[in-house]
Scaffold this motif. Structure first.
Motif, short mmCIF file in Angstrom:
data_model
loop_
_atom_site.label_atom_id
_atom_site.label_comp_id
_atom_site.label_asym_id
_atom_site.label_seq_id
_atom_site.Cartn_x
_atom_site.Cartn_y
_atom_site.Cartn_z
N THR A 169 8.20 -20.70 10.88
CA THR A 169 7.53 -21.94 11.24
C THR A 169 6.07 -21.66 11.52
N ALA A 170 5.19 -22.44 10.92
CA ALA A 170 3.75 -22.35 11.18
C ALA A 170 3.34 -23.60 11.96
N ASP A 171 2.70 -23.39 13.10
CA ASP A 171 2.20 -24.49 13.91
C ASP A 171 0.88 -24.96 13.32
N LEU A 172 0.89 -26.11 12.67
CA LEU A 172 -0.31 -26.58 11.96
C LEU A 172 -1.38 -27.08 12.90
N PRO A 228 11.15 -31.73 2.28
CA PRO A 228 10.27 -32.30 3.31
C PRO A 228 9.74 -31.25 4.27
N ALA A 229 8.42 -31.21 4.44
CA ALA A 229 7.74 -30.35 5.41
C ALA A 229 7.90 -28.86 5.14
N TRP A 230 8.27 -28.49 3.90
CA TRP A 230 8.46 -27.07 3.57
C TRP A 230 7.32 -26.58 2.69
N PHE A 231 6.89 -25.34 2.95
CA PHE A 231 5.97 -24.63 2.09
C PHE A 231 6.76 -23.72 1.16
N GLY A 232 6.25 -23.58 -0.07
CA GLY A 232 6.83 -22.65 -1.02
C GLY A 232 7.32 -23.38 -2.26
N PRO A 233 7.45 -22.61 -3.34
CA PRO A 233 7.29 -21.17 -3.47
C PRO A 233 5.83 -20.76 -3.65
N MET A 234 5.61 -19.44 -3.64
CA MET A 234 4.28 -18.89 -3.85
C MET A 234 4.43 -17.54 -4.55
N GLY A 235 3.50 -17.23 -5.45
CA GLY A 235 3.57 -15.94 -6.12
C GLY A 235 2.25 -15.57 -6.78
N SER A 236 2.03 -14.27 -6.95
CA SER A 236 0.84 -13.76 -7.61
C SER A 236 1.24 -12.84 -8.76
N ALA A 237 0.51 -12.92 -9.86
CA ALA A 237 0.76 -12.04 -10.99
C ALA A 237 0.25 -10.63 -10.69
N PRO A 238 0.75 -9.63 -11.41
CA PRO A 238 0.27 -8.26 -11.17
C PRO A 238 -1.25 -8.13 -11.26
N ALA A 239 -1.90 -8.92 -12.12
CA ALA A 239 -3.34 -8.83 -12.26
C ALA A 239 -4.10 -9.29 -11.03
N ALA A 240 -3.40 -9.97 -10.10
CA ALA A 240 -4.05 -10.48 -8.89
C ALA A 240 -3.90 -9.56 -7.70
N ARG A 241 -3.15 -8.50 -7.86
CA ARG A 241 -2.90 -7.62 -6.72
C ARG A 241 -4.20 -7.06 -6.17
N GLY A 242 -4.32 -7.12 -4.85
CA GLY A 242 -5.49 -6.59 -4.17
C GLY A 242 -6.62 -7.58 -4.02
N ASP A 259 -3.38 -28.95 3.46
CA ASP A 259 -2.93 -30.21 2.87
C ASP A 259 -1.84 -30.85 3.73
N MET A 260 -0.91 -30.02 4.19
CA MET A 260 0.21 -30.52 4.98
C MET A 260 -0.30 -31.10 6.30
N ARG A 261 -1.27 -30.43 6.89
CA ARG A 261 -1.85 -30.94 8.13
C ARG A 261 -2.57 -32.26 7.88
N THR A 262 -3.30 -32.35 6.78
CA THR A 262 -3.97 -33.60 6.44
C THR A 262 -2.97 -34.73 6.21
N THR A 267 2.77 -31.66 11.71
CA THR A 267 2.34 -30.81 12.82
C THR A 267 2.85 -29.38 12.68
N GLU A 268 3.85 -29.17 11.82
CA GLU A 268 4.33 -27.82 11.56
C GLU A 268 4.88 -27.74 10.16
N ALA A 269 4.93 -26.52 9.63
CA ALA A 269 5.43 -26.29 8.29
C ALA A 269 6.56 -25.28 8.34
N GLN A 270 7.60 -25.55 7.59
CA GLN A 270 8.68 -24.59 7.41
C GLN A 270 8.38 -23.74 6.17
N ILE A 271 8.36 -22.44 6.35
CA ILE A 271 8.19 -21.52 5.23
C ILE A 271 9.58 -21.03 4.89
N GLY A 272 10.13 -21.51 3.78
CA GLY A 272 11.55 -21.37 3.52
C GLY A 272 11.97 -20.07 2.87
#
Length: 299
Positions: A148-151, A224-238, A252-255, A259-264
């Motif tokens: 949980t992230a407190d927005l 509802p109120a969940w963040f995700g998914p998220m990912g980066s390609a190998p070329a983005a590492r670092g 965006d969720m705060r806007t 008031t909080e986000a679930q990171i699932g």
């Protein structure tokens, strides 16, 4: 006790049952709406107890896995508090199992059926649901958790990171609904169709690009109120784009008034803890059982 297939006209009553029963989920009614509009091709049903729509006292959603149609899912179970204790929950689950069995499923799971699901499994705080699953012969397979992230307090600033990425010729872009085909294809190519559907159908989506090549993405609102998914390609590492994409989505969720986000269904606890001070909070038990020819005996 009457159990019947729910109809579109029942949606208002089903939302009311979910809101009354699922007290740990402020967006329970929205979960019903989400499960009632799954990806094209999903085989699913909603079964309800009661007579006409205004008299409904319980609901269960069930579906077949898109990856393995021999596996069925109990997606959501809710019985109105005023009707609990009379065996409706058990009857609904057994009816859902019968539907799954008729559709060819050989195993049933109390577990999320990506990409369109309510939770990873049974929230351990919904103790009666876990007790019912075990009484029906389900066994615990694994555990998942949300953070949980407190927005209202999280640092979601990205200005310095955006400038740093610009120096590396990386731009971070918001992808409006209906204009995410390229992002969805990137997600499908690097991960799977499940994540691609969530990225395309979520409320919000951001991605990073360099020289026309997408490097990473993050989405929110596929539940509802969940963040995700998220990912980066190998070329983005670092490059550190993950933190920027995460913070842009949470901003965006705060806007949007959250008031909080679930990171699932979290993997990297340390990343989310450091990036937005998220805390591990909701824990889910994932259960399964072989369906066989009928329900198990016993009380």
């Amino acid at each position: 006790m009457t159990i019947r297939t729910a109809q579109p006209a029942d949606l208002t009553a089903l939302r009311a049952v979910a809101d009354a029963a699922l007290t740990l989920d402020s967006g329970a009614a929205a979960l019903v709406d989400r499960l009632a509009a799954p990806p094209a091709g999903r085989r699913w049903t909603a079964l309800a107890t009661g007579g006409l729509s205004g008299d409904l006292t319980g609901v269960v959603f069930a579906s077949l896995s898109g990856r393995d149609p021999s596996v069925g899912h109990i997606d959501l179970l809710a019985v109105h508090p005023a009707a609990q204790g009379a065996g409706r929950g058990r009857a609904l689950v057994e009816a859902a199992e019968e539907w799954l069995r008729a559709e060819g499923a050989r195993m049933a799971r109390f577990a999320g059926n990506p990409p369109c699901y309510a939770w990873p499994g049974i929230d351990v705080r919904y103790t009666p649901a876990a007790c019912l699953a075990e009484r029906l012969g389900y066994t615990l397979d694994t555990t998942a958790w949300n953070m949980t992230a407190d927005l209202s307090t999280a640092d979601l600033s990205t200005e310095d990171d955006i400038a740093r990425l610009a120096d590396a010729k990386v731009a971070v872009i918001s992808a409006p609904t209906g204009e995410r085909g390229e992002v969805a294809e990137f997600v499908r190519r690097h991960w799977n169709d499940t994540w691609a559907w969530e990225a395309e159908n979520g409320t919000g989506c951001h991605y990073a690009v360099r020289d026309g090549e997408i490097l990473g993405f993050a989405a929110w609102g596929s539940r509802p109120a969940w963040f995700g998914p998220m990912g980066s390609a190998p070329a983005a590492r670092g490059l550190g784009i993950g933190r920027v994409l995460l913070r842009r989505c949470l901003a965006d969720m705060r806007t949007a008034g959250l008031t909080e986000a679930q990171i699932g269904w979290v993997g990297p606890l340390r990343f989310y803890s450091r990036a937005v001070a998220a805390r591990a909070e909701r824990v889910f038990w994932l259960y399964s059982r072989a369906l066989g020819d009928g329900p198990p005996g016993g009380g």
